[in-house]
Design a protein around this motif. Structure first.
Motif, PDB file in Angstrom:
ATOM      1  N   UNK A  92       0.812  -1.215   0.000  1.00 57.51           N
ATOM      2  CA  UNK A  92       0.000   0.000   0.000  1.00 57.51           C
ATOM      3  C   UNK A  92       0.848   1.268   0.000  1.00 57.51           C
ATOM      4  N   UNK A  93       2.056   1.218   0.565  1.00 54.36           N
ATOM      5  CA  UNK A  93       2.901   2.409   0.593  1.00 54.36           C
ATOM      6  C   UNK A  93       3.421   2.755  -0.796  1.00 54.36           C
ATOM      7  N   UNK A  94       3.870   1.733  -1.518  1.00 53.69           N
ATOM      8  CA  UNK A  94       4.396   1.968  -2.863  1.00 53.69           C
ATOM      9  C   UNK A  94       3.327   1.818  -3.944  1.00 53.69           C
ATOM     10  N   UNK A  95       2.128   1.434  -3.512  1.00 55.48           N
ATOM     11  CA  UNK A  95       0.991   1.277  -4.412  1.00 55.48           C
ATOM     12  C   UNK A  95       1.319   0.369  -5.598  1.00 55.48           C
ATOM     13  N   UNK A  96       1.794  -0.829  -5.241  1.00 59.45           N
ATOM     14  CA  UNK A  96       2.129  -1.781  -6.296  1.00 59.45           C
ATOM     15  C   UNK A  96       1.948  -3.207  -5.789  1.00 59.45           C
ATOM     16  N   UNK A  97       1.686  -4.091  -6.741  1.00 62.48           N
ATOM     17  CA  UNK A  97       1.529  -5.513  -6.447  1.00 62.48           C
ATOM     18  C   UNK A  97       2.920  -6.115  -6.310  1.00 62.48           C
ATOM     19  N   UNK A  98       3.150  -6.805  -5.192  1.00 57.87           N
ATOM     20  CA  UNK A  98       4.440  -7.447  -4.969  1.00 57.87           C
ATOM     21  C   UNK A  98       4.415  -8.872  -5.502  1.00 57.87           C
ATOM     22  N   UNK A  99       3.315  -9.574  -5.202  1.00 56.57           N
ATOM     23  CA  UNK A  99       3.224 -10.974  -5.628  1.00 56.57           C
ATOM     24  C   UNK A  99       1.768 -11.304  -5.923  1.00 56.57           C
ATOM     25  N   UNK A 100       1.521 -12.002  -7.003  1.00 56.24           N
ATOM     26  CA  UNK A 100       0.181 -12.442  -7.361  1.00 56.24           C
ATOM     27  C   UNK A 100       0.305 -13.859  -7.915  1.00 56.24           C
ATOM     28  N   UNK A 101      -0.138 -14.829  -7.116  1.00 54.95           N
ATOM     29  CA  UNK A 101       0.046 -16.226  -7.478  1.00 54.95           C
ATOM     30  C   UNK A 101      -1.299 -16.933  -7.549  1.00 54.95           C
ATOM     31  N   UNK A 102      -1.480 -17.734  -8.571  1.00 52.03           N
ATOM     32  CA  UNK A 102      -2.655 -18.590  -8.693  1.00 52.03           C
ATOM     33  C   UNK A 102      -2.167 -20.025  -8.709  1.00 52.03           C
ATOM     34  N   UNK A 103      -2.806 -20.861  -7.896  1.00 52.80           N
ATOM     35  CA  UNK A 103      -2.402 -22.261  -7.864  1.00 52.80           C
ATOM     36  C   UNK A 103      -3.624 -23.154  -7.827  1.00 52.80           C
ATOM     37  N   UNK A 104      -3.440 -24.371  -8.264  1.00 56.82           N
ATOM     38  CA  UNK A 104      -4.512 -25.363  -8.236  1.00 56.82           C
ATOM     39  C   UNK A 104      -4.056 -26.505  -7.343  1.00 56.82           C
ATOM     40  N   UNK A 105      -5.000 -27.010  -6.562  1.00 59.35           N
ATOM     41  CA  UNK A 105      -4.685 -28.137  -5.689  1.00 59.35           C
ATOM     42  C   UNK A 105      -5.931 -28.969  -5.462  1.00 59.35           C
ATOM     43  N   UNK A 106      -5.713 -30.204  -5.056  1.00 60.74           N
ATOM     44  CA  UNK A 106      -6.820 -31.087  -4.691  1.00 60.74           C
ATOM     45  C   UNK A 106      -6.815 -31.217  -3.169  1.00 60.74           C
ATOM     46  N   UNK A 107      -7.953 -30.984  -2.541  1.00 60.64           N
ATOM     47  CA  UNK A 107      -7.999 -31.076  -1.082  1.00 60.64           C
ATOM     48  C   UNK A 107      -7.732 -32.500  -0.605  1.00 60.64           C
ATOM     49  N   UNK A 108      -7.033 -32.589   0.527  1.00 51.05           N
ATOM     50  CA  UNK A 108      -6.741 -33.888   1.114  1.00 51.05           C
ATOM     51  C   UNK A 108      -7.952 -34.432   1.860  1.00 51.05           C
ATOM     52  N   UNK A 109      -7.853 -35.683   2.302  1.00 47.83           N
ATOM     53  CA  UNK A 109      -8.976 -36.325   3.007  1.00 47.83           C
ATOM     54  C   UNK A 109      -9.436 -35.543   4.247  1.00 47.83           C
ATOM     55  N   UNK A 110      -8.484 -35.011   4.988  1.00 50.28           N
ATOM     56  CA  UNK A 110      -8.853 -34.258   6.204  1.00 50.28           C
ATOM     57  C   UNK A 110      -9.674 -33.018   5.836  1.00 50.28           C
ATOM     58  N   UNK A 111      -9.237 -32.272   4.830  1.00 52.97           N
ATOM     59  CA  UNK A 111      -9.976 -31.091   4.380  1.00 52.97           C
ATOM     60  C   UNK A 111     -11.359 -31.476   3.871  1.00 52.97           C
ATOM     61  N   UNK A 112     -11.437 -32.593   3.178  1.00 53.85           N
ATOM     62  CA  UNK A 112     -12.723 -33.045   2.648  1.00 53.85           C
ATOM     63  C   UNK A 112     -13.700 -33.350   3.790  1.00 53.85           C
ATOM     64  N   UNK A 113     -13.234 -34.085   4.788  1.00 52.54           N
ATOM     65  CA  UNK A 113     -14.097 -34.433   5.918  1.00 52.54           C
ATOM     66  C   UNK A 113     -14.538 -33.180   6.658  1.00 52.54           C
ATOM     67  N   UNK A 114     -13.606 -32.256   6.909  1.00 55.45           N
ATOM     68  CA  UNK A 114     -13.950 -31.013   7.610  1.00 55.45           C
ATOM     69  C   UNK A 114     -14.976 -30.201   6.822  1.00 55.45           C
ATOM     70  N   UNK A 115     -14.809 -30.125   5.513  1.00 49.99           N
ATOM     71  CA  UNK A 115     -15.746 -29.373   4.673  1.00 49.99           C
ATOM     72  C   UNK A 115     -17.133 -30.009   4.706  1.00 49.99           C
ATOM     73  N   UNK A 116     -17.189 -31.324   4.617  1.00 53.05           N
ATOM     74  CA  UNK A 116     -18.485 -32.007   4.657  1.00 53.05           C
ATOM     75  C   UNK A 116     -19.146 -31.869   6.028  1.00 53.05           C
ATOM     76  N   UNK A 117     -18.356 -31.920   7.104  1.00 52.31           N
ATOM     77  CA  UNK A 117     -18.915 -31.710   8.444  1.00 52.31           C
ATOM     78  C   UNK A 117     -19.526 -30.316   8.556  1.00 52.31           C
ATOM     79  N   UNK A 118     -18.796 -29.302   8.069  1.00 53.02           N
ATOM     80  CA  UNK A 118     -19.321 -27.931   8.098  1.00 53.02           C
ATOM     81  C   UNK A 118     -20.627 -27.818   7.319  1.00 53.02           C
ATOM     82  N   UNK A 119     -20.651 -28.430   6.158  1.00 52.38           N
ATOM     83  CA  UNK A 119     -21.854 -28.369   5.332  1.00 52.38           C
ATOM     84  C   UNK A 119     -23.033 -29.039   6.038  1.00 52.38           C
TER      85      UNK A 119
END
Length: 187
Positions: A92-119
């Motif tokens: 914000x001080x220099x008003x510029x983007x330092x890093x902009x990264x896009x990545x793709x990943x597949x959620x692991x079993x733990x993330x899947x279970x947690x997401x389904x529990x939340x739902x």
């Protein structure tokens, strides 16, 4: 639905101040005399209610869309679908983007279970604990309240007895306690 400038100002202030009718009336310039009663009356005005409902509709629609997007994302994680995530750092001080990264990943079993529990919790189909355990917790809480009330009654009675001016009718029972923790009165 034609509102006066003051009514419109009241409704707008009410929507932006968190729902405080008195403050909205004050901000709209209503007389300070009986402002609370006048604010309540103004708030019940059907024209003002209709105006506020009309103003809230686009916001509520957007909120519903945001919730829908979050639920879809949660289900994507729960089903193990590939997720695209974006991470960016902006200076914000220099008003510029330092890093902009896009990545793709597949959620692991733990993330899947947690997401389904939340739902499932969101849908009301899954509770944090079993019904039996929850009922026991409620019963224990009620018992604790009864015990606290009884202890308060005992302390109040003791305080009344100790502050009573008529001490001629006070009986004090002293029961000796043996070293082994038993009661000598039974001997």
């Amino acid at each position: 639905m034609k509102l006066s400038k003051r009514q419109k100002a009241f409704a707008d202030a009410y929507l932006t101040n968190g729902g405080n009718a008195t403050e909205a009336a004050r901000a709209a310039g209503y007389s300070p005399h009986n402002i609370g009663a006048n604010a309540a009356k103004t708030l019940k005005n059907p024209k003002i209610q209709a105006y506020m409902k009309q103003r809230l509709q686009p916001i509520e629609r957007k909120a519903d869309l945001d919730v829908d997007k979050a639920i879809i994302h949660l289900l994507d994680i729960g089903m193990g679908r590939e997720i695209t995530a974006r991470s960016s750092t902006y200076d914000n001080l220099q008003k510029m983007m330092i890093e902009d990264t896009t990545m793709k990943y597949s959620p692991g079993p733990k993330q899947q279970v947690e997401a389904l529990e939340l739902y499932l919790k969101y849908k009301g189909m899954l509770r944090n604990s079993s019904k039996e355990l929850e009922d026991q917790q409620v019963a224990k809480t009620k018992a604790d309240v009864r015990k606290s009330n009884a202890e308060a009654d005992i302390m109040e009675a003791k305080a009344k007895r100790e502050t009573s001016e008529d001490t001629s009718n006070i009986n004090i029972n002293i029961t000796p306690i043996r070293q082994d923790g038993g009661d000598d009165s039974a001997d």
